[in-house]
Design a protein around this motif. Structure first.
Motif, PDB file in Angstrom:
ATOM      1  N   LEU A 145      21.160  27.330   1.021  1.00 45.19           N
ATOM      2  CA  LEU A 145      21.528  25.912   0.895  1.00 45.19           C
ATOM      3  C   LEU A 145      21.509  25.476  -0.566  1.00 45.19           C
ATOM      4  O   LEU A 145      22.395  24.748  -1.034  1.00 45.19           O
ATOM      5  CB  LEU A 145      20.563  25.037   1.704  1.00 45.19           C
ATOM      6  CG  LEU A 145      20.653  25.114   3.232  1.00 45.19           C
ATOM      7  CD1 LEU A 145      19.617  24.193   3.870  1.00 45.19           C
ATOM      8  CD2 LEU A 145      22.045  24.751   3.724  1.00 45.19           C
ATOM      9  N   LYS A 146      20.502  25.931  -1.299  1.00 46.75           N
ATOM     10  CA  LYS A 146      20.387  25.584  -2.715  1.00 46.75           C
ATOM     11  C   LYS A 146      21.571  26.152  -3.501  1.00 46.75           C
ATOM     12  O   LYS A 146      22.053  25.538  -4.452  1.00 46.75           O
ATOM     13  CB  LYS A 146      19.071  26.100  -3.288  1.00 46.75           C
ATOM     14  CG  LYS A 146      17.866  25.268  -2.902  1.00 46.75           C
ATOM     15  CD  LYS A 146      16.610  25.850  -3.532  1.00 46.75           C
ATOM     16  CE  LYS A 146      15.442  24.886  -3.437  1.00 46.75           C
ATOM     17  NZ  LYS A 146      14.209  25.476  -3.980  1.00 46.75           N
ATOM     18  N   ASP A 147      21.973  27.316  -3.083  1.00 47.52           N
ATOM     19  CA  ASP A 147      23.129  27.965  -3.724  1.00 47.52           C
ATOM     20  C   ASP A 147      24.388  27.110  -3.508  1.00 47.52           C
ATOM     21  O   ASP A 147      25.161  26.882  -4.438  1.00 47.52           O
ATOM     22  CB  ASP A 147      23.309  29.365  -3.115  1.00 47.52           C
ATOM     23  CG  ASP A 147      24.251  30.214  -3.926  1.00 47.52           C
ATOM     24  OD1 ASP A 147      24.161  30.142  -5.170  1.00 47.52           O
ATOM     25  OD2 ASP A 147      25.094  30.912  -3.322  1.00 47.52           O
ATOM     26  N   SER A 148      24.550  26.636  -2.255  1.00 53.30           N
ATOM     27  CA  SER A 148      25.692  25.763  -1.954  1.00 53.30           C
ATOM     28  C   SER A 148      25.595  24.479  -2.772  1.00 53.30           C
ATOM     29  O   SER A 148      26.597  23.969  -3.289  1.00 53.30           O
ATOM     30  CB  SER A 148      25.712  25.407  -0.468  1.00 53.30           C
ATOM     31  OG  SER A 148      25.934  26.561   0.287  1.00 53.30           O
ATOM     32  N   PHE A 149      24.399  23.965  -2.895  1.00 48.94           N
ATOM     33  CA  PHE A 149      24.202  22.727  -3.664  1.00 48.94           C
ATOM     34  C   PHE A 149      24.593  22.946  -5.129  1.00 48.94           C
ATOM     35  O   PHE A 149      25.265  22.110  -5.740  1.00 48.94           O
ATOM     36  CB  PHE A 149      22.731  22.292  -3.572  1.00 48.94           C
ATOM     37  CG  PHE A 149      22.479  20.928  -4.160  1.00 48.94           C
ATOM     38  CD1 PHE A 149      22.618  19.779  -3.394  1.00 48.94           C
ATOM     39  CD2 PHE A 149      22.102  20.782  -5.501  1.00 48.94           C
ATOM     40  CE1 PHE A 149      22.381  18.520  -3.935  1.00 48.94           C
ATOM     41  CE2 PHE A 149      21.876  19.525  -6.046  1.00 48.94           C
ATOM     42  CZ  PHE A 149      22.014  18.394  -5.258  1.00 48.94           C
ATOM     43  N   ALA A 150      24.173  24.079  -5.665  1.00 47.05           N
ATOM     44  CA  ALA A 150      24.489  24.378  -7.064  1.00 47.05           C
ATOM     45  C   ALA A 150      25.999  24.492  -7.267  1.00 47.05           C
ATOM     46  O   ALA A 150      26.518  24.180  -8.349  1.00 47.05           O
ATOM     47  CB  ALA A 150      23.797  25.676  -7.484  1.00 47.05           C
TER      48      ALA A 150
ATOM     49  N   ALA B 276      20.752  16.542  -1.426  1.00 48.47           N
ATOM     50  CA  ALA B 276      19.509  16.764  -2.178  1.00 48.47           C
ATOM     51  C   ALA B 276      18.307  16.365  -1.329  1.00 48.47           C
ATOM     52  O   ALA B 276      17.271  17.053  -1.309  1.00 48.47           O
ATOM     53  CB  ALA B 276      19.536  15.943  -3.470  1.00 48.47           C
ATOM     54  N   ALA B 277      18.435  15.261  -0.587  1.00 49.55           N
ATOM     55  CA  ALA B 277      17.331  14.799   0.265  1.00 49.55           C
ATOM     56  C   ALA B 277      17.052  15.805   1.373  1.00 49.55           C
ATOM     57  O   ALA B 277      15.892  16.066   1.724  1.00 49.55           O
ATOM     58  CB  ALA B 277      17.686  13.441   0.858  1.00 49.55           C
ATOM     59  N   ALA B 278      18.116  16.387   1.902  1.00 48.79           N
ATOM     60  CA  ALA B 278      17.944  17.375   2.977  1.00 48.79           C
ATOM     61  C   ALA B 278      17.180  18.598   2.466  1.00 48.79           C
ATOM     62  O   ALA B 278      16.258  19.098   3.119  1.00 48.79           O
ATOM     63  CB  ALA B 278      19.308  17.788   3.516  1.00 48.79           C
TER      64      ALA B 278
ATOM     65  N   ILE C 178      24.770  19.682   3.860  1.00 49.96           N
ATOM     66  CA  ILE C 178      24.491  18.673   4.898  1.00 49.96           C
ATOM     67  C   ILE C 178      24.729  19.239   6.297  1.00 49.96           C
ATOM     68  O   ILE C 178      23.984  18.957   7.235  1.00 49.96           O
ATOM     69  CB  ILE C 178      25.354  17.412   4.646  1.00 49.96           C
ATOM     70  CG1 ILE C 178      24.843  16.721   3.388  1.00 49.96           C
ATOM     71  CG2 ILE C 178      25.302  16.464   5.828  1.00 49.96           C
ATOM     72  CD1 ILE C 178      25.747  15.639   2.860  1.00 49.96           C
ATOM     73  N   THR C 179      25.699  20.091   6.411  1.00 46.36           N
ATOM     74  CA  THR C 179      25.993  20.696   7.721  1.00 46.36           C
ATOM     75  C   THR C 179      24.909  21.703   8.119  1.00 46.36           C
ATOM     76  O   THR C 179      24.482  21.752   9.272  1.00 46.36           O
ATOM     77  CB  THR C 179      27.354  21.425   7.673  1.00 46.36           C
ATOM     78  OG1 THR C 179      28.333  20.489   7.223  1.00 46.36           O
ATOM     79  CG2 THR C 179      27.746  21.952   9.039  1.00 46.36           C
ATOM     80  N   GLY C 180      24.482  22.484   7.141  1.00 46.95           N
ATOM     81  CA  GLY C 180      23.527  23.553   7.472  1.00 46.95           C
ATOM     82  C   GLY C 180      22.077  23.122   7.479  1.00 46.95           C
ATOM     83  O   GLY C 180      21.224  23.794   8.073  1.00 46.95           O
TER      84      GLY C 180
END
Lengths: 200, 68
Positions: free
Chosen positions: A66-71, A31-33, A79-81
């Motif tokens: 990235l947001k999609d991965s987070f969801a 989330a911080a990233a 974190i990797t991307g």
């Protein structure tokens, strides 16, 4: 229940617990990233949208991924991307500034050329209009009324262009000066005035 | 932009104009008629070329005149 079976159940519960704990520990940095990337984009978006819109769209698209991965709770992917996307986001401001400098230089060159040539063209057209206004019979094909109208437009626009330049609005100054040139060319054409540099 | 003066930011206005090379037998009146439709306007051409013409009746083939 046998001891072996009870141990198996315990192991399964422990494994799920470990997985959940691992996920939870990655959620916060993920989330911080994302937040860091959003912040970098937000700081540069005004200039980036104007000068490097494609680059901005690319970064925004990667952020959306990235947001999609987070969801989907794939925090590891986030974190990797994230570092590459953050780097691209942080590069937006510099890219926009470089592009802006390039555009300003091109506009400055345009202005220098136009400001160097237009006053001479306007003077030449005005001189011809003044002389033809005294003529008892205009040469064939000369449209003095049209030339006068175009010259009036060109003169008014030239004042506007100079005012825009004085106000540091180089883009409008150059755009208006190009309109002046078009009007001055129309006036010269109506007068059958073929303007060339003075012979050496 | 440091300099807001359009004239200072640009080179001196380029000397552009219409030019005519005098042909054998031509007079300023004939040239004025060609460009202005009126031979009586020859004085405007003479005034614009005083650096090379001393007398409006004396022009020579090959001279390049500015037609204002």
């Amino acid at each position: 229940m046998s001891l072996k079976r009870r141990f198996g159940q315990f192991a399964a519960v422990a494994f799920v617990g470990l997985v959940l704990a691992a996920c939870a520990s990655q959620k916060e940095p993920a989330a911080a990233a994302i937040s860091g990337i959003e912040s970098a984009i937000s700081g540069a978006s005004a200039e980036a949208s104007k000068y490097v819109p494609d680059q901005l769209a690319d970064v925004q698209s990667k952020l959306a991924a990235l947001k999609d991965s987070f969801a989907k709770q794939d925090y590891k992917a986030v974190i990797t991307g994230a570092p590459a996307v953050l780097s691209a986001a942080q590069g937006l401001a510099a890219a926009a500034a470089a592009k802006k400098d390039e555009i300003v230089k091109a506009l400055s060159d345009d202005w220098t050329g136009l400001a160097g040539s237009l006053p001479g063209v306007l003077d030449a057209v005005k001189s011809r209009v003044d002389i033809l206004s005294k003529s008892k019979k205009l040469p064939a094909g000369v449209d003095l009324a049209s030339a006068k109208a175009s010259l009036a437009d060109a003169s008014g626009l030239w004042d506007k262009a100079k005012a825009a330049f004085a106000a540091n609005n180089l883009e409008e100054a150059v755009s208006t000066a190009k309109d002046v040139k078009a009007k001055a060319d129309a006036a010269a054409s109506a007068l059958k005035l073929n303007l060339t540099p003075a012979p050496k | 932009m440091a300099d807001k003066d359009s004239t200072a930011a640009a080179p001196a206005a380029a000397a552009v104009g219409q030019f005519h090379e005098v042909q054998k037998g031509e007079t300023l009146g004939r040239i004025a008629e060609k460009y202005y439709g009126d031979p009586s306007l020859y004085k405007d051409i003479f005034e614009a070329n005083k650096d090379i013409l001393k007398d409006p009746n004396k022009i020579f083939p090959g001279q390049k005149l500015r037609i204002p």
